[in-house]
Design a protein around this motif. Structure first.
Motif, PDB file in Angstrom:
ATOM      1  N   ASN A 215     159.360  75.948  18.998  1.00  0.00           N
ATOM      2  CA  ASN A 215     159.078  76.969  20.009  1.00  0.00           C
ATOM      3  C   ASN A 215     160.113  76.961  21.134  1.00  0.00           C
ATOM      4  O   ASN A 215     159.863  77.474  22.221  1.00  0.00           O
ATOM      5  CB  ASN A 215     157.674  76.790  20.586  1.00  0.00           C
TER       6      ASN A 215
ATOM      7  N   THR B 128     154.641  72.778  25.057  1.00  0.00           N
ATOM      8  CA  THR B 128     154.101  74.113  24.820  1.00  0.00           C
ATOM      9  C   THR B 128     154.532  75.074  25.926  1.00  0.00           C
ATOM     10  O   THR B 128     154.853  74.662  27.046  1.00  0.00           O
ATOM     11  CB  THR B 128     152.573  74.066  24.780  1.00  0.00           C
TER      12      THR B 128
ATOM     13  N   GLU C  71     154.482  72.315  12.401  1.00  0.00           N
ATOM     14  CA  GLU C  71     153.396  72.401  11.435  1.00  0.00           C
ATOM     15  C   GLU C  71     153.812  71.770  10.106  1.00  0.00           C
ATOM     16  O   GLU C  71     152.996  71.185   9.395  1.00  0.00           O
ATOM     17  CB  GLU C  71     152.995  73.858  11.231  1.00  0.00           C
TER      18      GLU C  71
ATOM     19  N   LYS D 198     156.782  84.228  21.701  1.00  0.00           N
ATOM     20  CA  LYS D 198     156.392  84.496  20.318  1.00  0.00           C
ATOM     21  C   LYS D 198     155.468  83.388  19.838  1.00  0.00           C
ATOM     22  O   LYS D 198     155.732  82.206  20.080  1.00  0.00           O
ATOM     23  CB  LYS D 198     157.647  84.553  19.434  1.00  0.00           C
ATOM     24  N   PRO D 199     154.362  83.715  19.159  1.00  0.00           N
ATOM     25  CA  PRO D 199     153.482  82.667  18.626  1.00  0.00           C
ATOM     26  C   PRO D 199     154.203  81.830  17.574  1.00  0.00           C
ATOM     27  O   PRO D 199     154.938  82.369  16.742  1.00  0.00           O
ATOM     28  CB  PRO D 199     152.333  83.453  17.990  1.00  0.00           C
ATOM     29  N   TYR D 200     154.022  80.539  17.638  1.00  0.00           N
ATOM     30  CA  TYR D 200     154.606  79.669  16.618  1.00  0.00           C
ATOM     31  C   TYR D 200     153.528  78.946  15.811  1.00  0.00           C
ATOM     32  O   TYR D 200     153.815  78.375  14.760  1.00  0.00           O
ATOM     33  CB  TYR D 200     155.560  78.645  17.247  1.00  0.00           C
ATOM     34  N   ILE D 201     152.279  78.974  16.293  1.00  0.00           N
ATOM     35  CA  ILE D 201     151.170  78.378  15.551  1.00  0.00           C
ATOM     36  C   ILE D 201     149.872  78.999  16.074  1.00  0.00           C
ATOM     37  O   ILE D 201     149.796  79.395  17.247  1.00  0.00           O
ATOM     38  CB  ILE D 201     151.142  76.838  15.714  1.00  0.00           C
ATOM     39  N   THR D 202     148.897  79.133  15.192  1.00  0.00           N
ATOM     40  CA  THR D 202     147.574  79.616  15.602  1.00  0.00           C
ATOM     41  C   THR D 202     146.575  78.490  15.384  1.00  0.00           C
ATOM     42  O   THR D 202     146.387  78.021  14.260  1.00  0.00           O
ATOM     43  CB  THR D 202     147.155  80.851  14.794  1.00  0.00           C
ATOM     44  N   ARG D 203     145.988  78.058  16.472  1.00  0.00           N
ATOM     45  CA  ARG D 203     145.101  76.904  16.423  1.00  0.00           C
ATOM     46  C   ARG D 203     143.634  77.329  16.405  1.00  0.00           C
ATOM     47  O   ARG D 203     143.280  78.424  16.850  1.00  0.00           O
ATOM     48  CB  ARG D 203     145.380  75.977  17.605  1.00  0.00           C
TER      49      ARG D 203
ATOM     50  N   GLY E 215     143.452  79.885  19.246  1.00  0.00           N
ATOM     51  CA  GLY E 215     144.275  81.091  19.330  1.00  0.00           C
ATOM     52  C   GLY E 215     145.749  80.801  19.173  1.00  0.00           C
ATOM     53  O   GLY E 215     146.165  79.701  18.785  1.00  0.00           O
ATOM     54  N   ASP E 216     146.563  81.796  19.467  1.00  0.00           N
ATOM     55  CA  ASP E 216     148.012  81.679  19.322  1.00  0.00           C
ATOM     56  C   ASP E 216     148.598  80.788  20.406  1.00  0.00           C
ATOM     57  O   ASP E 216     148.251  80.914  21.587  1.00  0.00           O
ATOM     58  CB  ASP E 216     148.665  83.060  19.406  1.00  0.00           C
TER      59      ASP E 216
ATOM     60  N   TYR F  74     152.265  79.826  22.107  1.00  0.00           N
ATOM     61  CA  TYR F  74     153.527  80.547  22.240  1.00  0.00           C
ATOM     62  C   TYR F  74     154.690  79.624  22.596  1.00  0.00           C
ATOM     63  O   TYR F  74     154.523  78.523  23.095  1.00  0.00           O
ATOM     64  CB  TYR F  74     153.397  81.623  23.318  1.00  0.00           C
TER      65      TYR F  74
END
Length: 626
Positions: free
Chosen positions: A449, A350, A80, A588-593, A569-570, A572
């Motif tokens: 991630n 991803t 990001e 673990k989420p690394y970004i929320t799109r 959404g998240d 992972y």
């Protein structure tokens, strides 16, 4: 003799596009040339044609950054924090996308210029028999320009949907689509014209050129390949009777998308794919395969899949149907290489792609019989026979102590994904993505991630030393035709045995069990071919894995109308902050799109809307703030 100023933007230094890049692009023309002189000189004729080609997308660096097709989908990811360097794709996937957002791809302005140049070439160019441009050669050149016009119109329609459309219109220099001051033409009409043009061009151009210096020039198979891809999209739910667009009309009140579902479009797409397959195979094209033994009876699925992207046609890779001879794979690889090893270290895959790969037994990880284990670590080295894939200590696919998530997966997984504990060939060691480890400096130049991209990265390259091996930029390969044919056939003729035939060609090369309508055993998995919905899911799953990180996934999610759910959404991965195995190996989420309904089509930039009052903004974009 009429003299006009023509600023010919030749990108020879940085975008060599045609074979070996030597004859066509390594020459600089004058910036102001008399038009008659241009087309009376072979060098300038070739330069002009090269510039028509110059907007063919770079499927490495372009798909990753400027165009962003890989990042817009759900296969690949970049940090990001790359937005601080001006990356325009990150704000788009975060939902910060409006009609005023800039996009480096800028097809709206770029492609009309190339279409204009193709028009001029077709009108002005002529044979130069005294300079080795024969009548037949000039016919080919003009047909190439004819195809390129249709191809660029397709790219515009694929990006923006309905567009202003006058195929015989010649834009002024540096024009954009809005310079036509026309309203949009219905999407279907543009696609129909492009399809007819591509088919007509395929009947004129050869399937292959014998001269090596013509590698990259448009062939009949390239025409058929893009046509097949385009018609598959045209048959899909996004544009085939999509009720979401029922009220979307142009300035003349015409519906801009089909409001009635047309089942025959799937038959048209299937026929286009089969026509491509038949003609490609008749010309000697086949899936790229390497064998594990001299008798050529056992396929090496690891090297077959890996080298399908790294080997050129002159090295025996006849799977390639459309390639851009020169692409920026160096930057692609630098971003996929750890920071401490000479790269930027932020280009990864991803978690959803990791999860999409099948197990060694050919079953998805969600199948109770797949033997998938996520937690814990392997108790022994995992070896695979029948491969020369470059691994540690010979055929050791995973070392003892590897996280179980990565063990006993299908060959394409290991060709595509670099995970913590995977083998790093150029440094003869294992990757370490723990926080503070050799390959995670915990900055934006690290895998956010826990994964780096391996697919299309040459294991023999050494980024630290600036050593790269050539590979072509594959725009379309035979495997895509097989999968597209299976998909279209399942929609128009469910139960047809050829669905399994072409799906199994892909799985055989991949080294996973094939599908059968008979009993499940060590070689086959039973499926109900008559169950259209179940087969659709299998075909989509195979397509996701086989074609991953090639730029097709985003368009697939769009045309299936799945982008809103899949790309929101998240997202992972493994825990970027984890300093040891106990806390790194956690989802673990690394970004929320954020993906909104408007995003299925790029917006027409607000400056273009302001310039041309006859344009209407694409669906739902008016609801977003400027």
């Amino acid at each position: 003799m009429k003299s006009i100023k023509s600023y010919i933007i030749i990108l020879a230094a940085c975008l060599p596009l045609l074979s070996s890049c030597s004859d066509f692009l390594d020459k600089e023309p004058d910036t102001e040339l008399d038009m008659e002189n241009v087309f009376n000189d072979k060098t300038h004729v070739e330069q002009w044609l090269a510039n028509v080609y110059s907007a063919i997308p770079d499927c490495y660096d372009g798909y990753l950054f400027d165009l962003g097709w890989m990042i817009l989908g759900d296969d690949a990811t970049i940090p990001e924090r790359y937005r601080q360097f001006g990356n325009q794709i990150i704000p788009m996937i975060l939902g910060e996308w409006t009609p005023a957002s800039d996009w480096n791809g800028n097809y709206w302005a770029l492609l009309p210029q190339r279409i204009r140049e193709a028009n001029i070439f077709r009108e002005k160019a002529h044979a130069l028999t005294d300079q080795d441009i024969s009548e037949r050669e000039m016919t080919y050149m003009k047909t190439e320009c004819r195809f390129m016009q249709a191809y660029y119109y397709y790219l515009l329609a694929n990006t923006y949907g309905p567009i202003p459309f006058k195929p015989d219109y010649v834009w002024p220099v540096n024009a954009s689509l809005s310079d036509m001051m026309e309203t949009q033409t219905p999407y279907e009409d543009v696609i129909k014209w492009c399809s007819d043009e591509m088919l007509a061009c395929s009947k004129i151009l050869p399937a292959r050129y014998s001269e090596s210096q013509k590698y990259g020039r448009i062939t009949s198979l390239m025409c058929l390949a893009i046509r097949a891809r385009m018609l598959l999209f045209d048959a899909s739910p996004l544009v085939n009777g999509n009720s979401d667009y029922a009220n979307f009309v142009n300035a003349n009140g015409e519906h801009l998308f089909s409001t009635q579902y047309d089942a025959n479009k799937w038959r048209v797409a299937a026929d286009a794919c089969k026509d491509l397959i038949d003609k490609a195979e008749a010309s000697g094209h086949k899936l790229y395969i390497e064998y594990a033994d001299d008798s050529k009876t056992t396929i090496d699925p690891f090297l077959s899949y890996e080298n399908a992207f790294l080997k050129s046609e002159d090295a025996g890779n006849t799977e390639i149907l459309f390639a851009r001879p020169s692409v920026n794979y160096q930057n692609y690889e630098r971003n996929a290489t750890p920071n401490g090893s000479g790269g930027n270290g932020g280009f990864g895959v991803t978690q959803s792609l990791v999860d999409a790969f099948f197990m060694e037994n050919g079953l998805p990880i969600t199948d109770p019989d797949s033997k998938y284990e996520e937690k814990g670590f392997s108790g022994a080295d995992e070896h695979r026979s029948g491969t020369k894939f470059e691994t540690e200590n010979g055929n050791c696919i995973t070392k003892q102590g590897t996280y179980n998530m990565y063990c006993h997966r299908e060959p394409r997984f290991y060709v595509t994904v670099n995970f913590s504990g995977a083998y790093f060939p150029s440094e003869d060691r294992q990757y370490n993505f723990f926080n503070g480890g050799a390959d995670n400096n915990h900055t934006h130049d690290a895998p956010q991630n826990g994964y780096l991209m391996r697919k299309r990265v040459n294991p023999k390259d050494n980024i630290k030393q600036g050593s790269y091996n050539y590979r072509p930029g594959i725009i379309y390969r035979l495997a895509e035709a097989y999968l597209s044919y299976a998909e279209a056939l399942n929609e128009c003729d469910p139960g047809n045995q050829e669905i399994l035939t072409y799906l199994n060609k892909i799985r055989e090369r991949a080294g996973v069990r094939q599908y059968t309508t008979g009993a499940t055993d060590n070689n086959y998995i039973h499926v109900n071919l008559a169950d259209q919905d179940a087969m659709r899911k299998l075909i989509h799953a195979e397509r996701r894995v086989e074609l991953c990180a090639e730029g097709t996934r985003y368009d697939d999610l769009r045309r299936w109308k799945e982008a809103e759910t899949t790309l929101s959404g998240d997202f992972y991965g493994m825990n970027f902050d984890g300093k040891d195995a106990s806390n790194f190996y956690q989802r673990k989420p690394y970004i929320t799109r954020v993906y909104r309904k408007a995003y299925y089509w790029f917006p027409i930039h607000q400056t273009e809307i302001d310039k041309n009052p006859k344009l209407v903004q694409n669906p739902y974009w008016d609801q977003l703030s400027k």
